[in-house]
Design an enzyme around this catalytic site. Structure first.
Site, mmCIF file in Angstrom:
data_model
loop_
_atom_site.group_PDB
_atom_site.id
_atom_site.type_symbol
_atom_site.label_atom_id
_atom_site.label_comp_id
_atom_site.label_asym_id
_atom_site.label_seq_id
_atom_site.Cartn_x
_atom_site.Cartn_y
_atom_site.Cartn_z
ATOM 1 N N LYS A 80 2.355 0.576 4.017
ATOM 2 C CA LYS A 80 3.300 0.919 2.953
ATOM 3 C C LYS A 80 3.477 2.433 2.904
ATOM 4 C CE LYS A 80 3.949 0.104 -2.057
ATOM 5 N NZ LYS A 80 3.327 -0.508 -3.264
ATOM 6 N N SER A 154 6.154 -3.949 -5.483
ATOM 7 C CA SER A 154 6.783 -2.862 -4.779
ATOM 8 C C SER A 154 6.495 -2.823 -3.285
ATOM 9 C CB SER A 154 6.359 -1.515 -5.380
ATOM 10 O OG SER A 154 4.952 -1.307 -5.223
ATOM 11 N N SER A 178 2.031 -5.478 -7.297
ATOM 12 C CA SER A 178 2.865 -5.035 -6.172
ATOM 13 C C SER A 178 2.409 -5.491 -4.802
ATOM 14 C CB SER A 178 2.993 -3.510 -6.175
ATOM 15 O OG SER A 178 3.891 -3.105 -7.176
#
Lengths: 445, 55
Positions: A80, A154, A178
């Site tokens: 990420k 997210s 997330s």
């Protein structure tokens, strides 16, 4: 030799790599080809092809020379883009000037030492402050199962990359869900470990007291391997717990409003566990209805405090929705932050209490299927609800309390979109949760 | 002394408008409703099990 990265798990390809029947070069090439072939998903912000191929060749030579490092040796992973990887910008999905890290985050250092190969940095909801991954300076992440829908967030790029066969493992962060939300939306597995178990050093913070760093993959066993390496212990796949287990289902507040597919998935999971001889009963978590208020009064000011300097200088570079939520955090009073922190201790004790005499809690990870991109509300039980509030409702409590939680796919027959269930274990017993999840995974898929 | 939610909200909206961010108003109103709920929960849970905060 051909690799089929979309069809395999780390625990499947590891022995092939170790035995020389599969090359890291083929595996990485296959993932890079898949990233290029499905670029419309927009899962990646930065691709690191050259370095990945160079490392794959080096790892191939090392394995051939008999220096096999373990089950992550030669495994392609994605990171990420909120997590520092030396030599690549950490954009956080934003047009705000990126960090330019000179060193890897500690978890990256450990994964590299175990032989994992980073194929790129994944797209996300800007600064991890959202649940749909559509507010990103690099464009929205699209769900591989339906391109008109969100991948969740997210950590949407990480989950989408896994679902589309672009990597075998991924890293995400989880401040309100997330990791678990996109895992549920994309039909993959995601672990939020116990709070503070994995260092968040080298990770752009959202809420310093709620942030978690964790692994994502296509199976519980794969997640367990990544988790062990990130924690700094020997990676061994979990053996599914084979004793009679006791699960609690927190229905009130959590299961009041679920879409038909999610309710079907939960009901089927309960039936599957009971049919396998496990005990399942309903539980009530005291004060749970206060969770969104407590969460808001902690995460908003913590996020705003971190972003205050950048908001002063680069306000127009933020996505408008993210910026306005950060601005709102400036107005939370200190006395209300303290109230929220007090209620947080009560919630933590309440979750501890329902886990006394039980092995885990069972609930959905997300009350809906992946929402359509651009939707601001969802219809649950005949009444509209803001997408963000609905998507956070089942996960954010365990960021406040720190209990380890894992999302995994669960079968349902209502529609073709994935649904995820969530298991919650006792604090500081993440390994035990993984054992339980490994057994549950076989029953609910 | 506790700041009343309605006083806080009025001051926050005025500040947001002064800063040229009138779009914050509905969000601040929603936050005010959440703050009122938070305070009610805080009041309702005095002496609750697990409360380790001294008063």
């Amino acid at each position: 030799m051909s690799a089929e990265p979309d069809l395999r798990r780390i625990v499947d390809v590891g022995p092939l790599l170790k035995g020389g029947r599969l090359s890291p070069v083929d595996l990485v090439s296959g993932c890079l080809a898949q990233i290029a072939a499905r670029s419309e998903i927009n899962a990646f912000i930065t691709r690191t092809e050259d370095r990945a191929m160079e490392e794959a060749r080096a790892h191939e030579s090392e394995i051939r020379a008999g220096r096999y490092r373990g089950p992550l040796h030669g495994i392609p992973i994605a990171v990420k883009d909120l997590i520092d990887v030396a030599g690549t910008p950490t954009t956080s999905g934003s047009a705000v000037p990126a960090r330019q890290p000179g060193t890897d985050a500690p978890s990256i250092t450990r994964l590299r030492a175990a032989g994992a190969i980073i194929v790129g940095k994944t797209n996300l909801h800007e600064f991890a402050f959202g649940t749909t991954s559509e507010e990103s300076a690099f464009g929205p992440v699209r769900n591989p199962h339906d391109l008109s829908r969100s991948a969740g967030g997210s950590s949407g790029g990480s989950a989408a990359a896994l679902a589309a066969g672009m990597c075998f493992g991924a890293l995400g962060t989880d401040t309100g869900g997330s990791i678990r939300i996109p895992s549920a939306a994309c039909g993959t597995v995601g672990l939020k470990p116990t709070l503070d178990e994995i260092s968040c050093e080298g990770v752009v913070p959202l809420s310093t007291t709620c942030d978690h760093l964790g692994p994502m993959a296509r199976s519980v066993a794969d997640v367990a391997l990544l988790y062990a390496v990130m924690k700094g212990v020997d990676p061994v796949p979990p053996v599914g717990a084979n004793e009679r287990l006791r699960f609690g289902v927190p229905r009130r507040f959590f299961c009041d409003r679920l879409d038909p597919g999610t309710r079907d998935a939960l009901d089927r999971a309960v039936d599957a566990l009971r049919n396998a001889g496990h005990a399942v009963d309903d539980v009530e978590i005291e004060y749970a209805a206060s969770t969104p208020d407590v969460y808001l009064h902690i995460v908003l000011p913590e996020a705003s405090q971190f972003h205050a300097p950048a908001l002063e200088r680069f306000a127009s570079s933020y996505c408008p929705g993210v910026r306005i939520r950060l601005e709102m955090g400036r107005y939370v009073l200190a006395e209300d932050y303290v109230r929220a922190m007090r209620l947080r201790t009560l919630l933590t004790a309440a979750v501890d209490r329902v886990l006394v005499g039980r092995d885990a809690l069972l609930l959905p990870a997300l009350p809906i299927a992946a929402p359509v991109l651009g939707a601001s509300t969802v219809d649950l039980g005949g009444s509209p609800e803001p997408v963000r509030a609905a998507m956070l409702r089942l996960t954010q409590l365990f960021n406040l309390t720190g209990h380890p939680s894992i999302a995994l796919p669960a079968a349902q027959t209502t529609d073709p979109l994935p649904r995820g269930i969530q298991l919650v274990g006792r604090r500081s017993a993440t390994e035990r949760l993984l054992e339980i999840a490994a057994g549950v995974e076989l029953l609910v898929r | 002394m506790t700041t009343r939610v309605e006083d806080w909200l009025a001051a926050a909206i005025a500040d947001a408008e002064r800063r040229g961010m009138p779009e914050l108003k509905p969000l601040l109103e929603a936050l005010a409703r959440s703050t009122a709920a938070l305070r009610a929960a805080d009041d309702a849970t005095r002496s609750a099990p697990g409360d380790t905060h001294e008063r």
